[in-house]
Motif scaffolding. Sequence first.
Motif, short mmCIF file in Angstrom:
data_model
loop_
_atom_site.label_atom_id
_atom_site.label_comp_id
_atom_site.label_asym_id
_atom_site.label_seq_id
_atom_site.Cartn_x
_atom_site.Cartn_y
_atom_site.Cartn_z
N SER A 1 0.84 -1.20 0.00
CA SER A 1 0.00 0.00 0.00
C SER A 1 0.87 1.25 0.00
O SER A 1 2.01 1.23 0.44
CB SER A 1 -0.92 0.00 1.23
N GLN A 2 0.33 2.33 -0.52
CA GLN A 2 1.07 3.59 -0.59
C GLN A 2 0.21 4.71 -0.01
O GLN A 2 -1.00 4.76 -0.23
CB GLN A 2 1.46 3.92 -2.03
N GLN A 3 0.87 5.63 0.74
CA GLN A 3 0.19 6.78 1.30
C GLN A 3 1.14 7.97 1.31
O GLN A 3 2.36 7.80 1.29
CB GLN A 3 -0.29 6.49 2.73
N THR A 4 0.58 9.17 1.36
CA THR A 4 1.39 10.39 1.33
C THR A 4 1.09 11.26 2.55
O THR A 4 -0.07 11.43 2.94
CB THR A 4 1.10 11.20 0.05
N TRP A 5 2.16 11.82 3.13
CA TRP A 5 2.07 12.64 4.34
C TRP A 5 2.91 13.89 4.17
O TRP A 5 3.74 13.98 3.26
CB TRP A 5 2.58 11.85 5.55
N LYS B 1 13.95 14.43 -5.37
CA LYS B 1 13.84 15.88 -5.57
C LYS B 1 12.55 16.45 -4.98
O LYS B 1 12.56 17.50 -4.35
CB LYS B 1 13.92 16.21 -7.07
N GLU B 2 11.45 15.73 -5.18
CA GLU B 2 10.15 16.27 -4.78
C GLU B 2 9.58 15.64 -3.51
O GLU B 2 8.61 16.14 -2.96
CB GLU B 2 9.14 16.08 -5.92
N ARG B 3 10.18 14.53 -3.06
CA ARG B 3 9.59 13.84 -1.90
C ARG B 3 10.58 12.84 -1.31
O ARG B 3 11.65 12.59 -1.86
CB ARG B 3 8.31 13.12 -2.32
N VAL B 4 10.17 12.27 -0.17
CA VAL B 4 10.91 11.19 0.48
C VAL B 4 10.04 9.93 0.43
O VAL B 4 8.84 10.00 0.68
CB VAL B 4 11.23 11.54 1.95
N THR B 5 10.66 8.81 0.13
CA THR B 5 9.96 7.53 0.13
C THR B 5 10.54 6.63 1.22
O THR B 5 11.77 6.52 1.34
CB THR B 5 10.10 6.82 -1.23
N VAL B 6 9.67 6.04 2.01
CA VAL B 6 10.10 5.17 3.11
C VAL B 6 9.40 3.82 2.96
O VAL B 6 8.19 3.75 2.72
CB VAL B 6 9.75 5.78 4.48
N LYS B 7 10.18 2.74 3.10
CA LYS B 7 9.61 1.39 3.14
C LYS B 7 9.74 0.85 4.56
O LYS B 7 10.77 1.04 5.21
CB LYS B 7 10.33 0.47 2.16
N PHE C 1 8.90 15.56 3.91
CA PHE C 1 10.11 15.54 4.76
C PHE C 1 10.15 14.25 5.58
O PHE C 1 9.11 13.65 5.88
CB PHE C 1 10.11 16.73 5.72
N LEU C 2 11.38 13.89 5.95
CA LEU C 2 11.63 12.77 6.84
C LEU C 2 12.35 13.29 8.08
O LEU C 2 13.32 14.03 7.98
CB LEU C 2 12.51 11.72 6.15
N MET C 3 11.86 12.91 9.26
CA MET C 3 12.55 13.22 10.51
C MET C 3 13.02 11.91 11.13
O MET C 3 12.21 11.00 11.37
CB MET C 3 11.64 13.99 11.47
N ASP C 4 14.31 11.80 11.38
CA ASP C 4 14.89 10.60 11.97
C ASP C 4 14.99 10.78 13.48
O ASP C 4 15.80 11.56 13.97
CB ASP C 4 16.27 10.33 11.37
N ALA C 5 14.15 10.05 14.20
CA ALA C 5 14.19 10.03 15.67
C ALA C 5 14.37 8.58 16.12
O ALA C 5 13.74 8.11 17.07
CB ALA C 5 12.91 10.62 16.25
N SER C 6 15.24 7.87 15.41
CA SER C 6 15.42 6.43 15.61
C SER C 6 16.28 6.08 16.81
O SER C 6 16.59 4.91 17.04
CB SER C 6 16.00 5.79 14.35
N GLY C 7 16.70 7.07 17.59
CA GLY C 7 17.45 6.81 18.81
C GLY C 7 18.84 6.29 18.52
O GLY C 7 19.47 6.63 17.50
N LEU C 8 19.33 5.42 19.41
CA LEU C 8 20.68 4.88 19.25
C LEU C 8 20.81 4.00 18.01
O LEU C 8 21.92 3.71 17.57
CB LEU C 8 21.08 4.09 20.50
N GLY C 9 19.68 3.59 17.43
CA GLY C 9 19.73 2.90 16.15
C GLY C 9 20.31 3.75 15.05
O GLY C 9 20.88 3.26 14.08
N ASN C 10 20.11 5.09 15.19
CA ASN C 10 20.79 6.08 14.31
C ASN C 10 20.61 5.70 12.84
O ASN C 10 21.57 5.73 12.06
CB ASN C 10 22.27 6.12 14.69
#
Length: 418
Positions: free
Chosen positions: A2-6, A138-144, A159-168
Amino acid sequence: MSQQTWDVIVIGGGPAGATAAATLRQAGRSVLVLEKAKFPRFHIGESLLPYNREIFDELGVWSKIQAAGFMVKRGAQFWMGDGSMHTRMDFSQGSFTEFSESLQVERAKFDDILLRHAEELGADVREEALVTEYLVQKERVTVKFRVKGGEVQEAHAAFLMDASGLGNFTANKENLRDYYPGHKKISIFGHYSGVQMTTGNEKGDILIIRRENSWFWMIPLADDKVSVGLVLDQAQFKALKMEPQQVFDEAVLKTRAVRERMINAKAISQGHVLTDFSYTNRKLVSERLVRVGDAAGFIDPVFSSGVMLAMITGRQGAKVVHAAIAAGKAWTFAMKRYEWATRRKVGRFWQFIERFYTKHFAQIFFQPTNKFRLLCAINCALAGRTRMTFGAKWRLRLFFTLVWIQKYHPIAKPIRIR
């Protein structure tokens, strides 16, 4: 698939990620939070700082945290391992400090409150969702990401915000992690009942017990539940050639200030291990990507700065992301200013941490004087105040000058660290 946009995808639902998500929802942005664990879950880093309160109020979550009944923390005590001397930092006594107390929290409950608050504000929170790939275009971020049943799903955002902790997560993918020289640590910790902690006006204080090349924390979480942890160099741990719990138990026996408090202690849980302390990432921002919390860098927890720095960076990072989306840009100069400001905030704690393991710092720090209100300035910094007044700043500079002088020309009484 499935695909969604945020508007924004946030990796991680800990304090940094939950704060970022709540801030973005307050600004009207659509947010997807991808958290690999199922909350509530165990986590270390249980002692907060007084200036966490500012962020709680801004997020509108303070009443929920109050209702949880966490232990009140009014100060921090620093002890020598042999019990020969100690000093107490009372947050109510600092003339530069606006908040007089903080909290000791069980992170499972505390983190769940923050994440549920972000969800109540409208964030879409997906737990047991493990991010496996990301692609900045260029226009977006894709995450799987892989959900509990094993299905791989895909989401897109501005945009993507990385708050993955020590997993970095993203910084490790880009090979951006740098360790602070000489600060590769291991911590061994658990929760115990029957520990003799401070009472009266000092009830709730965190205890930091300084050994020669290592230290213990003792954090009261409830009337009969205390978090106890040992932090030491990885090289020292490896040289001992023992199991982690054996190292912990032997250190307790050899450290009078800990041993006497744990003489009747019983383990609730023990043997937890965390490694690789104190690192930074060479970049905190890039096009369509902002790193916050421990994914922006991690420092030794001796002064309990972790949760506060996570929430500050989560909130400030979210604000610059919101502004960038509003401007229709993938990168802004405000994002770079966020990076500089984050490094300054971390640096204020790091100047204490870097010197904490040295004898000349201990000789000044364990024999404090409030002449020129130096102790007030130290109190202010360690309480977590990020907007320091000029008066506090020059006093801190004077304090560290005295520490430097002590190294070459003793001005404080010599003390032994055992």
